[in-house]
Enzyme design. Sequence first.
Site, PDB file in Angstrom:
ATOM      1  N   LYS A 170       0.730  -1.344  -0.046  1.00 28.87           N
ATOM      2  CA  LYS A 170       0.015   0.063  -0.065  1.00 28.87           C
ATOM      3  C   LYS A 170       0.649   1.280   0.103  1.00 28.87           C
ATOM      4  O   LYS A 170       1.212   1.622   1.085  1.00 28.87           O
ATOM      5  CB  LYS A 170      -0.878   0.030   1.215  1.00 28.87           C
ATOM      6  CG  LYS A 170      -2.100   1.204   1.130  1.00 28.87           C
ATOM      7  CD  LYS A 170      -2.617   1.554   2.505  1.00 28.87           C
ATOM      8  CE  LYS A 170      -1.829   2.751   3.119  1.00 28.87           C
ATOM      9  NZ  LYS A 170      -1.742   4.123   2.371  1.00 28.87           N
ATOM     10  N   GLU A 245       9.251   1.534  10.931  1.00 29.90           N
ATOM     11  CA  GLU A 245      10.065   2.794  11.006  1.00 29.90           C
ATOM     12  C   GLU A 245       9.373   3.767  11.316  1.00 29.90           C
ATOM     13  O   GLU A 245       8.551   4.355  10.330  1.00 29.90           O
ATOM     14  CB  GLU A 245      11.108   2.622   9.776  1.00 29.90           C
ATOM     15  CG  GLU A 245      12.135   3.437   9.720  1.00 29.90           C
ATOM     16  CD  GLU A 245      11.821   4.810   9.126  1.00 29.90           C
ATOM     17  OE1 GLU A 245      11.875   5.624  10.000  1.00 29.90           O
ATOM     18  OE2 GLU A 245      11.680   4.911   8.052  1.00 29.90           O
ATOM     19  N   CYS A 279      12.534  11.486   8.554  1.00 28.61           N
ATOM     20  CA  CYS A 279      12.491  10.917   9.843  1.00 28.61           C
ATOM     21  C   CYS A 279      13.705  11.087  10.573  1.00 28.61           C
ATOM     22  O   CYS A 279      13.745  11.183  11.967  1.00 28.61           O
ATOM     23  CB  CYS A 279      11.772   9.797   9.984  1.00 28.61           C
ATOM     24  SG  CYS A 279      12.237   8.463   8.778  1.00 28.61           S
ATOM     25  N   GLU A 379       7.894  15.982  16.319  1.00 27.62           N
ATOM     26  CA  GLU A 379       8.487  15.925  15.006  1.00 27.62           C
ATOM     27  C   GLU A 379       7.741  17.051  14.277  1.00 27.62           C
ATOM     28  O   GLU A 379       6.459  16.843  14.038  1.00 27.62           O
ATOM     29  CB  GLU A 379       8.340  14.834  14.504  1.00 27.62           C
ATOM     30  CG  GLU A 379       8.913  14.499  13.163  1.00 27.62           C
ATOM     31  CD  GLU A 379       8.892  13.151  12.762  1.00 27.62           C
ATOM     32  OE1 GLU A 379       9.781  12.575  12.181  1.00 27.62           O
ATOM     33  OE2 GLU A 379       7.923  12.461  12.921  1.00 27.62           O
TER      34      GLU A 379
END
Length: 477
Positions: A170, A245, A279, A379
């Site tokens: 996906k 992750e 990230c 973040e």
Amino acid sequence: MSHALQFYYNGQWVDPASSLTLDVINPATEKVCCTIAIGNEEDVNRAVASARSAFPAWSVTTREERLAILERILVIYKKRSEDMAQAISQEMGSPIARARDSQTWAGMAHLEEMISTLKNYVFDEMRDDMLITREPVGVAGLITPWNWPMNQIMCKVAPALAAGCTLVLKPSEVAPLSGLVFTEIMDEAGLPPGVYNMVNGDGPGVGEAIARHPDIDMVSITGSTRAGAAVAKLAADTVKRVHQELGGKSPNIILPDADFEDAVIRGVKGCFSNSGQSCDAPTRMLVPREKMEQALHIAKSAAEAFKMGSPADETTQLGPVVSAVQYDRIQTLIAKGIEEGATLVTGGLGKPAGLETGYYVKSTVFGNVQPDMTISREEIFGPVLSILAYDNEEHAIQIANDTLYGLAAYVQSGDLNHARAVARRLRAGNVNINGAAWTVAAPFGGYGQSGNGRECSSFGLSDFLEIKAILGYGMIA
């Protein structure tokens, strides 16, 4: 994008079970660049059934057979590399030079590394009369993000195939064009029907159906910590393997013995790379307290030197962020930084002059950031750097490790032994010393809420394998 309204399973392009569609927005123009089909649980069921049916035969293929397939994919990927770069530039606003040399290249590099890894990987070993063998985990569900589309697709697809797994992919619905090009590549490569399957869709409609599906043996997701946690909860009922992750808030410690100006400039470049949408970006720069003003001066000049503009311009260094949702989130966090008292060195709220169309964010640097401020803890995922002061080395390490995350960390020092000692004390899955070149051979993954498992090279291959012990295997009858 001739197959944008279709999915791929059982070795062919197929029409979806529903008529739901989604417009893909070019973040540089804010206009629709493509319309894709959006799947549902029935589409996932069909794709998983295809993968499950193909698994018995694919799982017992030889190393040589799987290598031949991967090498064929590589040839076609290289042939379609410009198509891939253009797709990535359109879907996520990546400057075209970067889309070619970084984004598209990363997919090729990971595939080449997996081919090299598979050639020498030890699947069987004897320990006394016991055979330790490594076998494919089964059907893998792969959920990938928009910020490094081909890096993350290849980080999952290549080791899954090398291990002997079949899979359902996906791609991100925010940036699905690269996934469509990739699926065309896979189709041309001629894999056995059902080995590779792709369903486009959003998290609630497709991602959740993959995570909870009883015939999927492993889910590998790259995304936000929130999404990773949701997948793990859904997967728990079937006790499937979950590989994550997730997010990061990576520290960059500039030690007193570093080449200070060079280290600050490299830190700014690392933070702003990919428009800050990585990230593992070094978003928290830690500098000696007495050098804070010097750091702000250097960082301001470095940030303002970036050329921001159209992704189609070969000289553009910073493009827009990926979506209106992402733009609004970054603006909220910049406002929070100002409200909580951080020093706004450059950038700030609103769009850059002359770039009012598109989701462009000003190159922003905050100084005198305190460890408990929102911009130091959350973040941001945009071109926003926070600079924090430390009193001594112990204080720097304490600040660096004071985070829910643990994906990456960075250390700058003029003394390699000094840098090594500090690197060993940082709680992160990947630590970079003095701007060392990134390599696809390094394991990638994190501690804490940055997830679990490792991707890339032999580490990524191992995560798609089960370990079986056969006792008495070596006994003489």
